[in-house]
Design a protein around this motif. Structure first.
Motif, PDB file in Angstrom:
ATOM      1  N   VAL A   1       1.026  -1.334  -0.071  1.00 57.50           N
ATOM      2  CA  VAL A   1      -0.095   0.164  -0.088  1.00 57.50           C
ATOM      3  C   VAL A   1       0.906   1.190  -0.162  1.00 57.50           C
ATOM      4  N   SER A   2       1.863   1.193   1.219  1.00 60.64           N
ATOM      5  CA  SER A   2       2.876   2.376   1.013  1.00 60.64           C
ATOM      6  C   SER A   2       3.734   2.061   2.020  1.00 60.64           C
ATOM      7  N   PRO A   3       5.202   2.401   1.819  1.00 58.75           N
ATOM      8  CA  PRO A   3       6.266   2.240   2.791  1.00 58.75           C
ATOM      9  C   PRO A   3       5.930   3.114   4.000  1.00 58.75           C
ATOM     10  N   ALA A   4       5.105   4.120   3.950  1.00 60.51           N
ATOM     11  CA  ALA A   4       4.673   5.081   4.984  1.00 60.51           C
ATOM     12  C   ALA A   4       3.580   4.242   6.093  1.00 60.51           C
ATOM     13  N   VAL A   5       3.408   3.064   5.729  1.00 57.77           N
ATOM     14  CA  VAL A   5       2.353   2.330   6.435  1.00 57.77           C
ATOM     15  C   VAL A   5       3.049   1.031   7.058  1.00 57.77           C
ATOM     16  N   VAL A   6       3.175   0.940   8.217  1.00 53.43           N
ATOM     17  CA  VAL A   6       3.938   0.034   9.152  1.00 53.43           C
ATOM     18  C   VAL A   6       3.020  -0.754  10.147  1.00 53.43           C
ATOM     19  N   LEU A   7       3.292  -2.006  10.101  1.00 56.96           N
ATOM     20  CA  LEU A   7       2.604  -2.894  11.036  1.00 56.96           C
ATOM     21  C   LEU A   7       3.485  -3.366  11.961  1.00 56.96           C
ATOM     22  N   ASP A   8       3.316  -3.388  13.444  1.00 61.31           N
ATOM     23  CA  ASP A   8       4.114  -3.671  14.515  1.00 61.31           C
ATOM     24  C   ASP A   8       2.982  -4.815  14.941  1.00 61.31           C
ATOM     25  N   GLU A   9       3.511  -5.888  14.529  1.00 61.73           N
ATOM     26  CA  GLU A   9       2.723  -7.284  14.916  1.00 61.73           C
ATOM     27  C   GLU A   9       2.641  -7.605  16.375  1.00 61.73           C
ATOM     28  N   ALA A  10       3.843  -7.367  16.893  1.00 64.91           N
ATOM     29  CA  ALA A  10       4.070  -7.514  18.559  1.00 64.91           C
ATOM     30  C   ALA A  10       2.981  -6.381  19.313  1.00 64.91           C
ATOM     31  N   ALA A  11       2.936  -5.419  18.903  1.00 67.26           N
ATOM     32  CA  ALA A  11       2.015  -4.227  19.504  1.00 67.26           C
ATOM     33  C   ALA A  11       0.602  -4.453  18.920  1.00 67.26           C
ATOM     34  N   GLY A  12       0.477  -5.147  18.199  1.00 72.34           N
ATOM     35  CA  GLY A  12      -0.827  -5.094  17.240  1.00 72.34           C
ATOM     36  C   GLY A  12      -1.480  -3.800  16.901  1.00 72.34           C
ATOM     37  N   GLU A  13      -0.408  -3.085  16.055  1.00 71.08           N
ATOM     38  CA  GLU A  13      -0.640  -1.686  15.884  1.00 71.08           C
ATOM     39  C   GLU A  13      -0.073  -1.469  14.545  1.00 71.08           C
ATOM     40  N   ILE A  14      -1.151  -0.526  13.785  1.00 70.00           N
ATOM     41  CA  ILE A  14      -0.557  -0.153  12.437  1.00 70.00           C
ATOM     42  C   ILE A  14      -0.232   1.271  12.625  1.00 70.00           C
ATOM     43  N   THR A  15       0.922   1.660  12.130  1.00 66.79           N
ATOM     44  CA  THR A  15       1.402   3.296  12.120  1.00 66.79           C
ATOM     45  C   THR A  15       1.602   3.803  10.755  1.00 66.79           C
ATOM     46  N   VAL A  16       0.826   4.974  10.476  1.00 70.72           N
ATOM     47  CA  VAL A  16       0.793   5.685   9.316  1.00 70.72           C
ATOM     48  C   VAL A  16       1.716   6.800   9.543  1.00 70.72           C
ATOM     49  N   ASP A  17       2.870   7.000   8.904  1.00 73.14           N
ATOM     50  CA  ASP A  17       3.579   8.342   9.048  1.00 73.14           C
ATOM     51  C   ASP A  17       2.982   9.415   8.280  1.00 73.14           C
ATOM     52  N   LYS A  18       2.527  10.073   9.171  1.00 73.91           N
ATOM     53  CA  LYS A  18       1.541  11.558   8.536  1.00 73.91           C
ATOM     54  C   LYS A  18       2.034  12.741   9.514  1.00 73.91           C
TER      55      LYS A  18
END
Length: 366
Positions: A210-227
């Protein structure tokens, strides 16, 4: 600064990648109102504008604050439907979903841009008189157009809802229907590709595509969108929606309205998206370029490759001083280095600087 999506307990089958004609119409209206955001669409914008009925063009200006900044959450009504819903296959289906939003949902979403009401400030202005007065004050500060729209919105929501639906239908008949018939095949193919990635390689791979600016942290159960914004939401009802757009580059949008399904609205088909810089990297670059000595260094290395000692001589500074400034520019990926025998030469990466802004580039090349 970023937007975080809590996906604890999210199952792969609850992630959907689906094109949305209404969201694409919202982006089309945005591109027509702010063509400077979308230089790659200049030909399309010119063609549509030239053939636009003057009456429809006037109506397009009546509430353009709903799509000029980017576009209102009203263009993704499926995210607000209780129990969840997917985008419709046609614009008519999605307009029916828009009709299913409560008046409170509709008004809250519309006020976000008509008077800059932030997410989650309290109950709806429709039921909270003080919040309604505050909304009108904010709208008045933005101009008479927004004030008049907000007054009608708060006093007679059905009238505004009917106006918006008719306007969107007229846009579809005038220009968007033909545009959508051309774009939907590309968007459907992209959605199929992302869905295949999701099933074969998992959510992390699909989000990277989708975009390198979208990162999944599987351990934390969280998606971070760099904006350059701050927001937080959770996958409501354990679901997440990805919506591709062909007209949207460079915008990567996140719907994180409380109580609504989180939506990632991402652009497709633009090679420029291969490696977008992070917000941290942008901050590094802007800081690096803000120092007058480093600006002067950029002036030299924009024209030719220089060694540290050559720059020290040209700027009447010591080599260690120049090295420190070069280190800042290197850390920001603004200059490249190469070895020529016993000499190390430095040169400005013109392509990177050009993406930051033509005014700066023209200034150092003047």
């Amino acid at each position: 600064m970023s937007v975080h999506i809590d996906i604890a307990g999210l199952r792969p089958e609850r992630v959907a990648v689906v094109p949305s004609p209404l969201a694409e119409l919202g982006m089309a209206l945005h591109a027509l109102s702010e063509p400077g955001h979308h230089p790659g669409l200049q030909g399309w914008v010119t063609g549509v504008t030239a053939g636009l009925d003057p009456h429809l063009a006037d109506r397009m200006c009546e509430a353009d604050f709903l799509w000029r900044t980017i576009f209102s959450d009203l263009f993704m009504p499926y995210a607000g439907i209780p129990g969840g819903a997917l985008p419709g296959a046609t614009l008519a289906e999605e307009l029916d979903l828009l009709d299913k939003l409560t008046d409170e949902q509709f008004v809250d979403s519309a006020l976000e841009f008509s008077c800059a009401m932030p997410y989650g400030v309290g109950p709806s202005p429709l039921v909270d008189a003080e919040l309604g007065r505050r909304a009108l004050e904010l709208a008045a500060a933005r101009g008479p157009q927004q004030e008049q729209f907000s007054k009608l919105l708060l006093s007679d929501p059905p009238r505004i809802r009917a106006w918006l639906r008719q306007f969107l239908q007229d846009c579809d008949e005038a220009f968007f229907g033909q545009t959508w018939s051309r774009l939907r095949h590309q968007l459907t193919a992209d959605a199929r590709h992302k869905t295949d990635l999701l099933h074969r390689k998992g959510l992390a791979e699909a989000l990277t595509a989708v975009s390198p600016a979208v990162v999944l942290d599987e351990a934390a159960g969280e998606i971070t969108v760099d904006k350059l914004t701050v927001g937080r939401t959770a996958a409501r009802d354990g679901a997440l929606l990805l919506v591709p757009t062909s007209l949207g580059w460079p915008h990567l949008s996140v719907l994180y309205r409380p109580g609504w399904l989180p939506v990632l609205h991402y652009p497709v088909g633009s090679p420029e998206l291969a490696a977008p810089p992070s917000v941290q990297q942008l901050a590094l670059r802007m800081t690096a370029l803000s120092h007058p000595v480093r600006m002067r260094i950029c002036r030299y290395v924009a024209r030719s490759a220089y060694t540290t000692s050559e720059l020290a001589q040209a700027l009447d500074m010591t080599a260690p001083e120049i090295s420190r400034h070069l280190g800042v520019l290197k850390k920001a990926d603004l200059i490249t280095t190469r070895r020529r025998g016993r000499y190390v030469q430095h040169q400005l990466d013109i392509a990177v600087v050009a993406r930051l802004g033509s005014d700066f580039l023209e200034g150092i090349l003047r």
